[in-house]
Design a protein around this motif. Structure first.
Motif, PDB file in Angstrom:
ATOM      1  N   ALA B  61      24.774 -55.780   6.802  1.00  0.00           N
ATOM      2  CA  ALA B  61      25.908 -56.361   7.083  1.00  0.00           C
ATOM      3  C   ALA B  61      26.641 -56.409   5.758  1.00  0.00           C
ATOM      4  N   ASN B  62      27.923 -56.232   5.671  1.00  0.00           N
ATOM      5  CA  ASN B  62      28.687 -56.366   4.280  1.00  0.00           C
ATOM      6  C   ASN B  62      28.620 -57.934   4.051  1.00  0.00           C
ATOM      7  N   VAL B  63      28.603 -58.100   2.532  1.00  0.00           N
ATOM      8  CA  VAL B  63      28.745 -59.362   2.077  1.00  0.00           C
ATOM      9  C   VAL B  63      29.835 -60.087   1.725  1.00  0.00           C
ATOM     10  N   HIS B  64      29.922 -61.439   1.936  1.00  0.00           N
ATOM     11  CA  HIS B  64      31.118 -62.258   1.240  1.00  0.00           C
ATOM     12  C   HIS B  64      32.502 -62.020   2.016  1.00  0.00           C
ATOM     13  N   ARG B  65      32.191 -61.283   3.374  1.00  0.00           N
ATOM     14  CA  ARG B  65      33.419 -60.900   4.106  1.00  0.00           C
ATOM     15  C   ARG B  65      33.449 -61.727   5.542  1.00  0.00           C
ATOM     16  N   GLY B  66      32.210 -61.352   6.225  1.00  0.00           N
ATOM     17  CA  GLY B  66      32.362 -61.898   7.702  1.00  0.00           C
ATOM     18  C   GLY B  66      31.908 -63.323   7.758  1.00  0.00           C
ATOM     19  N   VAL B  67      32.434 -63.732   8.929  1.00  0.00           N
ATOM     20  CA  VAL B  67      31.837 -65.226   9.355  1.00  0.00           C
ATOM     21  C   VAL B  67      30.376 -65.077  10.130  1.00  0.00           C
ATOM     22  N   HIS B  68      30.218 -63.843  10.686  1.00  0.00           N
ATOM     23  CA  HIS B  68      29.216 -63.751  11.510  1.00  0.00           C
ATOM     24  C   HIS B  68      27.742 -63.860  10.931  1.00  0.00           C
ATOM     25  N   THR B  69      26.878 -64.320  11.789  1.00  0.00           N
ATOM     26  CA  THR B  69      25.628 -64.496  11.294  1.00  0.00           C
ATOM     27  C   THR B  69      24.777 -63.386  10.075  1.00  0.00           C
ATOM     28  N   LEU B  70      24.796 -62.025  10.446  1.00  0.00           N
ATOM     29  CA  LEU B  70      24.339 -61.145   9.774  1.00  0.00           C
ATOM     30  C   LEU B  70      24.882 -60.994   8.334  1.00  0.00           C
ATOM     31  N   SER B  71      26.503 -61.109   8.324  1.00  0.00           N
ATOM     32  CA  SER B  71      27.213 -61.186   7.016  1.00  0.00           C
ATOM     33  C   SER B  71      26.426 -62.434   6.115  1.00  0.00           C
ATOM     34  N   THR B  72      26.423 -63.561   6.675  1.00  0.00           N
ATOM     35  CA  THR B  72      25.929 -64.698   6.003  1.00  0.00           C
ATOM     36  C   THR B  72      24.417 -64.422   5.459  1.00  0.00           C
TER      37      THR B  72
END
Lengths: 146, 424
Positions: B61-72
């Motif tokens: 997942a992309n970093v420092h962007r989403g609030v979703h679990t994978l991004s975290t």
């Protein structure tokens, strides 16, 4: 003009020659031997303009039109490279520009040479062939008007 | 798999190291691969390959962007790698570690941004005569942009800096030098030179590409302002690199590339930049690679330190000691070949040996060694000014790593003798 073989026959001869060798050492020793028969470029023609671009060792290639035939001379500071140029010169030397332009270079793959060359050297090989064909193209105009 | 967690009891177990590298099972021209091109790029242990693919398989997942679990999770994994790098090079803060595409990108960032910050017409940038093109050309470009001049520390016959002739001047603004020479193997006295530069208020940058896998790099001990290295030369993935920078300097340096990730707020009138390190990390980073780089450093620390601990020489790098042993053997044996000359005979060297042989072109030698399964580097090694200094057009270079063996060194020497016989 030591040979009356056609360009295709010379290629076939080289293929047979290399087919005799089963191991890398013999193949490379033969290539190095071939290099010793290369018609050497005159020292005054060893200029930057005659350097073939794309080779990791230095290769000089020159061509002249004599009696409507393209006559190549060349040299390299590396022996294996010199062998490769010699191989190409043996095929393309003293042919008409049209023969050179129309020639296929499949024999290089058949000999198994490309597989034994690094991509860098293979690029150098293509660069040498391109350069020889470019000379032929340049002469093809002259030959028809001569 | 089992052996991975078994305690290390021997001082050095090269077979155990070799078992970590899948590529060592490959054959080249039907012969077992002897990989002596480690200074160009290192091979990757299985743990690094797995870490990189596990990222794609489980948390991409992309970093420092989403609030979703994978991004975290992806963000956490990337930032964990930053902390590993920080600890490994002993930086004070994790935000002093900027991820880049490699040493070249790090040095381009450094030279562009520093150029903007400090270079004025008449100023000087000081490099050394043994720099890789990556630590020459970016500074040359910066000098051209700002009307500054490039000055060069001369190199002695043994391949060391001539410290009696360092052209420091009142105009010197930046010192940019390599920690270890890629062609000569020389370990440079960077700490001493940095101390001298600091007294004169000069900003110091170190090209650590050839040091990171072989020396214990401590940026605070060195006292440098900037330190650049690549992941791929230290068992990590290609396309990863680091620019370490001292916080205070990085805060003052302007951004190099603009884009996403590096901004705070954007309007068409004015953009304000993100805080460190993100100010220098425009765009989506090489997340998988960065995670692989973190794993590479952990792998290196695990094995290196474990072996060092089990050996008599505690506190020293076991990898470095092993590589030094290979270097000494190769040096001694190669010198028995008639007409062979080693370029780079400094007292302090990493496991790099560059040589020329009278009447033998390096390219022919490299080709014939390859036919025998041996990978060495031939050519100018991206150090053309250094080649000119030694009056050679190129060399053959063997560079050793933790998994190479004495038998492989002997194989190379025999293969070289065979090639020389064919070429003379």
């Amino acid at each position: 003009m030591s040979t009356t073989m056609t360009l295709a026959q010379t290629q076939q001869e080289l293929v047979s020659e290399f087919a005799m060798f089963s191991d890398w050492q013999d193949r490379y020793e033969h290539l190095i031997e071939l290099g010793k028969d290369l018609p050497l470029i005159a020292p005054e023609n060893k200029t930057d303009d005659n350097l073939v671009r794309g080779c990791q060792s230095r290769v000089w290639l020159n061509a002249q039109l004599k009696n409507d035939l393209v006559h190549f001379t060349a040299d390299s500071d590396a022996m294996i490279t010199k062998g490769i140029v010699a191989l190409l010169v043996r095929v393309f030397n003293d042919r008409t520009p049209e023969e050179i332009i129309g020639a296929s270079t499949d024999f290089i793959d058949t000999i198994g040479l490309r597989a034994h060359l690094s991509p860098n050297r293979a690029n150098g090989l293509s660069a040498m062939i391109d350069q020889m064909k470019r000379y032929a193209v340049a002469f093809s105009g002259n030959a028809s008007t001569a | 798999m089992k052996t991975k967690d078994a305690p290390v009891t021997k001082a050095y177990d090269v077979e155990r190291i070799r078992a970590q590298f899948p590529i060592l099972r490959e054959l080249v021209h039907g012969k077992p691969l002897v990989y002596f091109d480690n200074a160009a790029t290192s091979q990757k242990p299985r743990r690094v390959i797995k870490a990189e693919s596990a990222y794609y398989a489980t948390i991409n997942a992309n970093v420092h962007r989403g609030v979703h679990t994978l991004s975290t999770k992806a963000t956490e994994a990337q930032e964990a790698a930053r902390e590993i790098v920080r600890r490994h090079i002993n930086a004070q803060h994790a935000h002093e570690v900027i991820f880049t595409g490699g040493t070249t990108a790090s040095l381009n960032l450094a030279s562009f941004s520093l150029g903007q910050l400090v270079l004025k017409p008449g100023d000087e940038v000081l490099i050394s005569g043994m720099e890789h093109h990556s630590n020459i050309v970016p500074w040359q470009l910066a000098c051209e942009r700002h009307g500054a001049k490039l000055k060069v520390i001369p190199i002695t016959e043994s391949g060391e800096w001539d410290l009696t002739q360092v052209p420091f001047s009142d105009e010197t603004r930046v010192l940019a030098v390599s920690h270890v020479s890629n062609m000569l193997g020389t370990i440079n006295p960077v700490k001493e030179l940095i101390a001298e530069a600091k007294k004169r208020g000069i900003i110091t940058a170190v090209d650590g590409a050839q040091a990171i896998a072989h020396l214990n790099v401590d940026v605070q001990d060195l006292g440098c302002d900037l330190y650049a290295f690549s992941g791929h030369k230290a068992y990590g993935p290609t396309g990863t690199g680091v620019l370490y920078g001292r916080e205070e300097l990085l805060e003052r340096m302007p951004p190099w590339q603009g884009g996403g990730e590096m901004i705070d707020t954007v309007t068409f009138e004015k953009t304000t930049y993100a805080k460190l390190p993100f100010k220098f990390e425009a765009g989506t980073p090489n997340i998988a690679g960065i995670i692989g780089l973190g794993e590479a450093i952990r792998w290196m620390e695990d094995y290196d330190f474990a072996f060092a601990k089990a050996s008599a020489e505690q506190g020293k790098s076991a990898f470095a000691a092993h590589e030094h042993m290979l270097l000494e053997r190769a040096t001694k044996e190669l010198l028995t070949i008639d007409g062979l000359r080693i370029i780079g005979t400094a007292k302090e060297k990493v496991g790099v040996i560059s040589f020329v042989i009278e009447g033998v072109h390096h390219y022919d030698l490299g080709t014939l060694l390859d036919q025998q399964g041996i990978a060495v580097r031939t050519g100018h090694h991206c150090t053309q000014p250094l080649m000119e200094r030694f009056g050679v057009s190129g060399t053959t270079r063997a560079s050793f790593t933790c998994f190479n063996t004495t038998e492989e060194v002997d194989t190379m020497v025999t293969a070289t003798q065979k090639a020389v016989k064919m070429l003379r």
